[in-house]
Design a protein around this motif. Structure first.
Motif, PDB file in Angstrom:
ATOM      1  N   ALA A  38       0.844  -1.197   0.000  1.00 58.95           N
ATOM      2  CA  ALA A  38       0.000   0.000   0.000  1.00 58.95           C
ATOM      3  C   ALA A  38       0.874   1.240   0.000  1.00 58.95           C
ATOM      4  O   ALA A  38       1.912   1.292   0.673  1.00 58.95           O
ATOM      5  CB  ALA A  38      -0.929   0.004   1.213  1.00 58.95           C
ATOM      6  N   CYS A  39       0.433   2.245  -0.763  1.00 56.40           N
ATOM      7  CA  CYS A  39       1.201   3.485  -0.874  1.00 56.40           C
ATOM      8  C   CYS A  39       1.212   4.227   0.464  1.00 56.40           C
ATOM      9  O   CYS A  39       0.155   4.453   1.061  1.00 56.40           O
ATOM     10  CB  CYS A  39       0.597   4.366  -1.965  1.00 56.40           C
ATOM     11  N   ALA A  40       2.401   4.594   0.907  1.00 56.64           N
ATOM     12  CA  ALA A  40       2.538   5.312   2.177  1.00 56.64           C
ATOM     13  C   ALA A  40       1.941   6.715   2.092  1.00 56.64           C
ATOM     14  O   ALA A  40       1.573   7.303   3.108  1.00 56.64           O
ATOM     15  CB  ALA A  40       4.013   5.388   2.577  1.00 56.64           C
ATOM     16  N   ALA A  41       1.829   7.252   0.866  1.00 54.81           N
ATOM     17  CA  ALA A  41       1.338   8.624   0.716  1.00 54.81           C
ATOM     18  C   ALA A  41      -0.167   8.685   0.486  1.00 54.81           C
ATOM     19  O   ALA A  41      -0.869   9.461   1.129  1.00 54.81           O
ATOM     20  CB  ALA A  41       2.068   9.312  -0.436  1.00 54.81           C
ATOM     21  N   CYS A  42      -0.693   7.849  -0.439  1.00 50.61           N
ATOM     22  CA  CYS A  42      -2.113   7.980  -0.813  1.00 50.61           C
ATOM     23  C   CYS A  42      -2.941   6.758  -0.444  1.00 50.61           C
ATOM     24  O   CYS A  42      -4.163   6.783  -0.581  1.00 50.61           O
ATOM     25  CB  CYS A  42      -2.250   8.297  -2.303  1.00 50.61           C
ATOM     26  N   GLY A  43      -2.292   5.669  -0.016  1.00 51.67           N
ATOM     27  CA  GLY A  43      -3.043   4.531   0.494  1.00 51.67           C
ATOM     28  C   GLY A  43      -3.495   3.520  -0.543  1.00 51.67           C
ATOM     29  O   GLY A  43      -4.034   2.470  -0.178  1.00 51.67           O
ATOM     30  N   ARG A  50       6.581   0.951  -6.804  1.00 42.41           N
ATOM     31  CA  ARG A  50       6.199   2.231  -6.207  1.00 42.41           C
ATOM     32  C   ARG A  50       4.784   2.519  -6.669  1.00 42.41           C
ATOM     33  O   ARG A  50       4.260   1.853  -7.556  1.00 42.41           O
ATOM     34  CB  ARG A  50       7.152   3.359  -6.619  1.00 42.41           C
ATOM     35  N   CYS A  51       4.158   3.524  -6.061  1.00 40.43           N
ATOM     36  CA  CYS A  51       2.763   3.815  -6.379  1.00 40.43           C
ATOM     37  C   CYS A  51       2.637   4.297  -7.820  1.00 40.43           C
ATOM     38  O   CYS A  51       3.311   5.263  -8.211  1.00 40.43           O
ATOM     39  CB  CYS A  51       2.224   4.868  -5.412  1.00 40.43           C
ATOM     40  N   GLY A  52       1.779   3.622  -8.574  1.00 48.79           N
ATOM     41  CA  GLY A  52       1.568   4.013  -9.960  1.00 48.79           C
ATOM     42  C   GLY A  52       0.845   5.344 -10.079  1.00 48.79           C
ATOM     43  O   GLY A  52       0.924   6.015 -11.110  1.00 48.79           O
ATOM     44  N   GLY A  53       0.153   5.740  -9.014  1.00 49.83           N
ATOM     45  CA  GLY A  53      -0.596   6.994  -9.049  1.00 49.83           C
ATOM     46  C   GLY A  53       0.262   8.187  -8.664  1.00 49.83           C
ATOM     47  O   GLY A  53       0.443   9.125  -9.453  1.00 49.83           O
ATOM     48  N   CYS A  54       0.829   8.142  -7.470  1.00 54.48           N
ATOM     49  CA  CYS A  54       1.519   9.327  -6.945  1.00 54.48           C
ATOM     50  C   CYS A  54       3.027   9.141  -6.834  1.00 54.48           C
ATOM     51  O   CYS A  54       3.749  10.084  -6.489  1.00 54.48           O
ATOM     52  CB  CYS A  54       0.931   9.722  -5.596  1.00 54.48           C
ATOM     53  N   GLY A  55       3.531   7.940  -7.124  1.00 52.22           N
ATOM     54  CA  GLY A  55       4.981   7.723  -7.043  1.00 52.22           C
ATOM     55  C   GLY A  55       5.488   7.472  -5.643  1.00 52.22           C
ATOM     56  O   GLY A  55       6.699   7.353  -5.432  1.00 52.22           O
TER      57      GLY A  55
HETATM   58 ZN   LIG Z   1       0.251   6.791  -3.931  1.00 62.98          ZN
END
Ligand SMILES: [Zn+2]
Length: 373
Positions: A4-9, A20-25
């Motif tokens: 799970a993305c640490a920034a956006c979940g 890494r997060c495909g949405g926010c990196g």
């Molecule tokens: Zn993210």
């Protein structure tokens, strides 16, 4: 379990091989896993490897991959200092990175991947390549063009395909990222993959067990990309959650004066690393100008009531010589914690009290690098 993305979940199934997060990196953390550290009465009958903590690891089976890594000795510090040193250079590939590498390769095998990518000219790349060889998984390692021929030869001996990338360390990471984004490729990144941290956390489990179910006031740790700091923080949190320790030890994170984006940030009260130039120190293993998990490292150290300190190259050279004269031959990066301790930068060591007041790792063998010039 998922990432799970640490920034956006946003969550990613493990099988997606997202790194890494495909949405926010943002960086990914492991969710849906609860560690259980076995009871000391159970542990005493288990083999002396980090797999003795299998119930606390998100991959429980490393048969055919393990090389007996873990349970490295504790030794007393030079000059009667009230600290203990954990000799993590006595690992199969000569550094603490084996703790995380064996987890990543065991995971790759569970996921059935046929191809993995790593980027590092140092201890992490070596460790990944060695365990990949043992697991029979093809491994591509991206290293800077200026990497010493000896290190390239070692990677090739493990059967890795070595890609020499001209330019900076960041150019190498970018080339690896392009390869890692290809379908079916597993990015065995010691920085991005959170399974690596579940491997490095065994450092504190072992120390806790070796010291009789107890940890000193201060954990003195080198920090570049923070794989050991974040692993130790995770492990201490898990020990605390089970009531196996009664407080978090303070993490004293040591950076090299010449490349200290986290120490600078902490001194300014910032929650993310400041921009600094690459390199600038003989402690090449922690000369990381832009640590991807920098915000997590700053938050972890703060949560333990810890601090960041810096040591300069002269202090590192002196500490390196000091350790060698005590029989402990490490690479320059692995001398930074002793440099901080002998310079009086670790407050806990100055306090009266029984037993060792601080624990520090000797991370990498001196046979891996030239002595500091
Ligand atoms: Zn993210």
């Amino acid at each position: 379990m998922a990432l799970a993305c640490a920034a956006c979940g946003v969550a990613y199934p493990l099988q997606d091989l997202a790194w890494r997060c495909g949405g926010c990196g943002g960086v990914l953390d492991l969710t849906g896993f609860t560690a259980t550290v076995p009871d000391p009465a159970v542990l005493k009958d288990r083999p002396p490897t980090l797999w003795r903590y299998a119930e606390a690891l998100p991959v429980g089976d490393a048969s055919g991959v393990s090389m007996g890594e873990g349970m490295t000795p504790l030794v007393t510090a030079p000059h009667g200092a009230p600290a203990v040193l954990k000799v993590d250079y006595l690992m199969p590939t000569g550094s603490f990175k084996d703790r995380g590498a064996v987890l990543l390769v065991a995971l790759a095998r569970v996921l059935g991947v046929g191809q993995m990518v790593a980027d590092s000219s140092g201890n992490a790349g070596t460790a990944i390549a060695a365990y990949a060889a043992r697991a029979g998984i093809a491994c591509d390692v991206y290293v800077p063009g200026a990497t010493s021929p000896g290190k390239v030869a070692q990677l090739r001996a493990y059967g890795a395909t070595v890609h020499l990338v001209e330019g900076t360390r960041e150019d190498t990471a970018s080339a690896a990222a392009v390869a890692a984004d290809q379908p079916g490729v597993f990015y065995a990144s010691h920085v991005y993959n959170p399974f690596f941290l579940h491997g490095t956390k065994t450092y504190v489990f072992e120390a806790w067990e070796q010291l009789g179910g107890w940890l000193p006031e201060a954990l003195v740790l080198p920090v570049g990309n923070g794989t050991l700091v974040l692993g130790c923080y995770l492990g201490c949190r898990e020990l605390l959650a089970q009531g196996l320790i009664d407080r978090l030890p303070a993490i004293v994170a040591v950076q090299a004066e010449g490349c200290a984006p986290l120490a600078r940030a902490a001194s300014l009260g910032l929650t993310s690393p400041v921009d600094v130039a690459s390199g600038g120190t003989i402690a090449e293993g922690i000369a990381i100008a832009r640590p991807a998990r920098g915000a997590q490292i700053l938050a972890a150290v703060a949560d333990t009531g810890g601090t960041f300190v810096t040591v300069d190259d002269d202090q590192i050279r002196a500490a390196h010589a000091d350790l060698a004269l005590a029989g402990l031959y490490v690479e320059p990066t692995a001398a930074v914690c002793w440099a901080a301790l002998r310079a009086g930068l670790v407050a806990a060591v100055a306090e009266p009290g029984p037993g060792p007041r601080a624990l520090a790792p000797l991370c990498g063998s001196g046979l891996k690098s030239k002595p500091p010039a």
